[in-house]
Every structure is written in structure tokens, then in C-alpha cells.
Motif scaffolding. Structure first.
Motif, mmCIF file in Angstrom:
data_model
loop_
_atom_site.group_PDB
_atom_site.id
_atom_site.type_symbol
_atom_site.label_atom_id
_atom_site.label_comp_id
_atom_site.label_asym_id
_atom_site.label_seq_id
_atom_site.Cartn_x
_atom_site.Cartn_y
_atom_site.Cartn_z
ATOM 1 N N LYS A 45 0.836 -1.211 0.000
ATOM 2 C CA LYS A 45 0.000 0.000 0.000
ATOM 3 C C LYS A 45 0.869 1.259 0.000
ATOM 4 O O LYS A 45 0.550 2.241 -0.666
ATOM 5 C CB LYS A 45 -0.958 -0.013 1.184
ATOM 6 C CG LYS A 45 -2.047 -1.061 1.046
ATOM 7 C CD LYS A 45 -3.073 -0.937 2.139
ATOM 8 C CE LYS A 45 -4.108 -2.017 2.001
ATOM 9 N NZ LYS A 45 -5.282 -1.610 1.286
ATOM 10 N N MET A 46 1.970 1.255 0.751
ATOM 11 C CA MET A 46 2.865 2.409 0.773
ATOM 12 C C MET A 46 3.501 2.634 -0.602
ATOM 13 O O MET A 46 3.628 3.773 -1.065
ATOM 14 C CB MET A 46 3.961 2.217 1.835
ATOM 15 C CG MET A 46 3.441 2.361 3.247
ATOM 16 S SD MET A 46 4.595 1.994 4.612
ATOM 17 C CE MET A 46 6.186 2.248 3.971
ATOM 18 N N VAL A 47 3.899 1.550 -1.282
ATOM 19 C CA VAL A 47 4.492 1.669 -2.620
ATOM 20 C C VAL A 47 3.456 2.213 -3.599
ATOM 21 O O VAL A 47 3.758 3.096 -4.414
ATOM 22 C CB VAL A 47 5.055 0.308 -3.097
ATOM 23 C CG1 VAL A 47 5.404 0.346 -4.573
ATOM 24 C CG2 VAL A 47 6.278 -0.081 -2.277
ATOM 25 N N GLN A 48 2.227 1.687 -3.529
ATOM 26 C CA GLN A 48 1.158 2.160 -4.423
ATOM 27 C C GLN A 48 0.922 3.661 -4.234
ATOM 28 O O GLN A 48 0.783 4.403 -5.198
ATOM 29 C CB GLN A 48 -0.151 1.404 -4.144
ATOM 30 C CG GLN A 48 -0.113 -0.042 -4.502
ATOM 31 C CD GLN A 48 -0.128 -0.263 -6.010
ATOM 32 O OE1 GLN A 48 0.693 0.279 -6.752
ATOM 33 N NE2 GLN A 48 -1.068 -1.048 -6.460
ATOM 34 N N ILE A 59 9.801 4.213 -7.058
ATOM 35 C CA ILE A 59 10.972 3.353 -7.289
ATOM 36 C C ILE A 59 11.778 3.194 -5.998
ATOM 37 O O ILE A 59 12.153 2.080 -5.620
ATOM 38 C CB ILE A 59 11.855 3.939 -8.417
ATOM 39 C CG1 ILE A 59 11.120 3.832 -9.755
ATOM 40 C CG2 ILE A 59 13.202 3.228 -8.481
ATOM 41 C CD1 ILE A 59 11.780 4.578 -10.883
ATOM 42 N N ILE A 60 12.027 4.310 -5.318
ATOM 43 C CA ILE A 60 12.780 4.271 -4.061
ATOM 44 C C ILE A 60 12.046 3.420 -3.027
ATOM 45 O O ILE A 60 12.645 2.592 -2.341
ATOM 46 C CB ILE A 60 13.015 5.696 -3.507
ATOM 47 C CG1 ILE A 60 13.885 6.510 -4.456
ATOM 48 C CG2 ILE A 60 13.610 5.662 -2.109
ATOM 49 C CD1 ILE A 60 15.289 5.970 -4.621
ATOM 50 N N MET A 61 10.745 3.612 -2.911
ATOM 51 C CA MET A 61 9.947 2.848 -1.941
ATOM 52 C C MET A 61 9.961 1.359 -2.284
ATOM 53 O O MET A 61 10.046 0.517 -1.394
ATOM 54 C CB MET A 61 8.513 3.381 -1.912
ATOM 55 C CG MET A 61 7.696 2.788 -0.793
ATOM 56 S SD MET A 61 8.322 3.168 0.832
ATOM 57 C CE MET A 61 7.586 4.742 1.082
ATOM 58 N N ASN A 62 9.898 1.032 -3.559
ATOM 59 C CA ASN A 62 9.923 -0.365 -3.998
ATOM 60 C C ASN A 62 11.248 -1.022 -3.616
ATOM 61 O O ASN A 62 11.276 -2.147 -3.104
ATOM 62 C CB ASN A 62 9.706 -0.430 -5.512
ATOM 63 C CG ASN A 62 8.911 -1.648 -5.915
ATOM 64 O OD1 ASN A 62 8.677 -2.541 -5.114
ATOM 65 N ND2 ASN A 62 8.500 -1.678 -7.157
ATOM 66 N N ILE A 63 12.361 -0.324 -3.847
ATOM 67 C CA ILE A 63 13.685 -0.849 -3.482
ATOM 68 C C ILE A 63 13.781 -1.022 -1.966
ATOM 69 O O ILE A 63 14.283 -2.041 -1.480
ATOM 70 C CB ILE A 63 14.796 0.093 -4.004
ATOM 71 C CG1 ILE A 63 14.850 0.032 -5.529
ATOM 72 C CG2 ILE A 63 16.151 -0.269 -3.402
ATOM 73 C CD1 ILE A 63 15.735 1.077 -6.162
ATOM 74 N N ALA A 64 13.273 -0.049 -1.222
ATOM 75 C CA ALA A 64 13.329 -0.116 0.241
ATOM 76 C C ALA A 64 12.535 -1.300 0.780
ATOM 77 O O ALA A 64 12.969 -1.963 1.732
ATOM 78 C CB ALA A 64 12.811 1.189 0.848
#
Length: 153
Positions: A45-48, A59-64
Motif C-alpha cells: 500500500k505504501m508503494v502504491q 521506485i525508491i519505496m519499492n527498493i526499500a
């Protein structure tokens, strides 16, 4: 195998740590899986949300999220599979050999004024820990004064 002169002592396993850890992991598997699922949903949900606000943030959130789900197993790899114990009674002036490590310890009479000693050995490296410590690691008396070598500090 522990050996001194004509005496031998085989080690006996007193605890199977690997078995106990695997049992604990299996017992807690459902709870860990539920917690991982909750974390994954929250991260998704945070990535979305971050992607909806901009490409770079998403992109940064996905990597994290991927990086934060990697288990740190370094300490697990250092655990022994088992703890073993051997007890041997030997004369104070006889050296003790740890056959599997191809190591010989000095006689107890050279190490301490006492009449017993404890030796700790592991399979990860060649270090042998003994108590009482060898004179090179303990306080040494020189001309009536007590000195602690730098290696023991």
C-alpha cells in the motif's frame, strides 16, 4: 576425542542446538508468516501511494521494501550444531591433546597452581579457550609485582 597419555575421552552431545532451533522455528512459523503477510500488505500500500505521487518516490519505496525483507542470518551461521562435553582425569604434569583439532595444550601444572582446568573448543576456528587462562593471557608475577600483558587487556 580428548587424549592424555594412555587415557582417552570421547565427547558426548549434551545439546543439539540445530534441532532445537529448527523446532522453535517450526513452532513459530504460523505467527511469523502472519506478521510477514501484514508487513507485505502495508508495504504494498505504501508503494502504491508513493507511485501515485510520482515515479521516483515509487521506485525508491519499492527498493526499500525489497531490501527490508532480507533476513540477516549472519548470527545463525555462527551457531554450533551441538554442544559436546568430555571429562578426563589426568596427571597435572601431562599435556592434553585435542585430537580432532591436532592441538596439544600444556600440562595443567604449567598453567595454574590449581588442580583442574576447563577447555573450550569450537569447529569454526583453531582457537582454544582454557580456564584458568594460560600465563601469556593471565596476570604474570615478575619480581614480586603483578603485570597484565597487553594481549590480556
Amino acid at each position: 576425542l580428548i587424549q592424555s597419555g594412555t587415557k582417552n575421552a570421547d565427547t558426548e552431545i549434551i545439546e543439539y542446538l540445530e534441532k532445537r532451533i529448527r523446532e522453535d522455528l517450526e513452532k513459530n512459523k504460523a505467527k511469523e508468516l502472519a506478521a510477514a503477510t501484514v508487513r507485505a500488505v502495508a508495504k504494498y500500500k505504501m508503494v502504491q501511494e508513493a507511485q501515485s505521487k510520482g515515479d521516483f518516490g515509487g521506485i525508491i519505496m519499492n527498493i526499500a521494501t525489497v531490501a527490508s525483507e532480507q533476513a540477516d542470518v549472519r548470527s545463525w551461521n555462527m551457531l554450533p550444531a551441538s554442544i559436546q562435553l568430555a571429562r578426563i582425569t589426568v596427571p597435572l604434569d601431562e599435556p592434553l591433546q585435542i585430537v580432532n583439532k591436532a592441538q596439544t595444550l600444556p600440562p595443567l601444572s604449567e598453567v595454574t597452581k590449581g588442580s583442574y582446568g576447563v577447555v573450550l573448543v569450537n569447529s569454526l576456528n583453531q582457537r582454544v579457550y582454557q580456564y584458568p587462562p594460560a600465563p601469556s593471557l593471565a596476570q604474570v608475577e615478575v619480581k614480586g609485582e603483578t603485570h597484565v600483558p597487553e594481549t590480556a587487556q
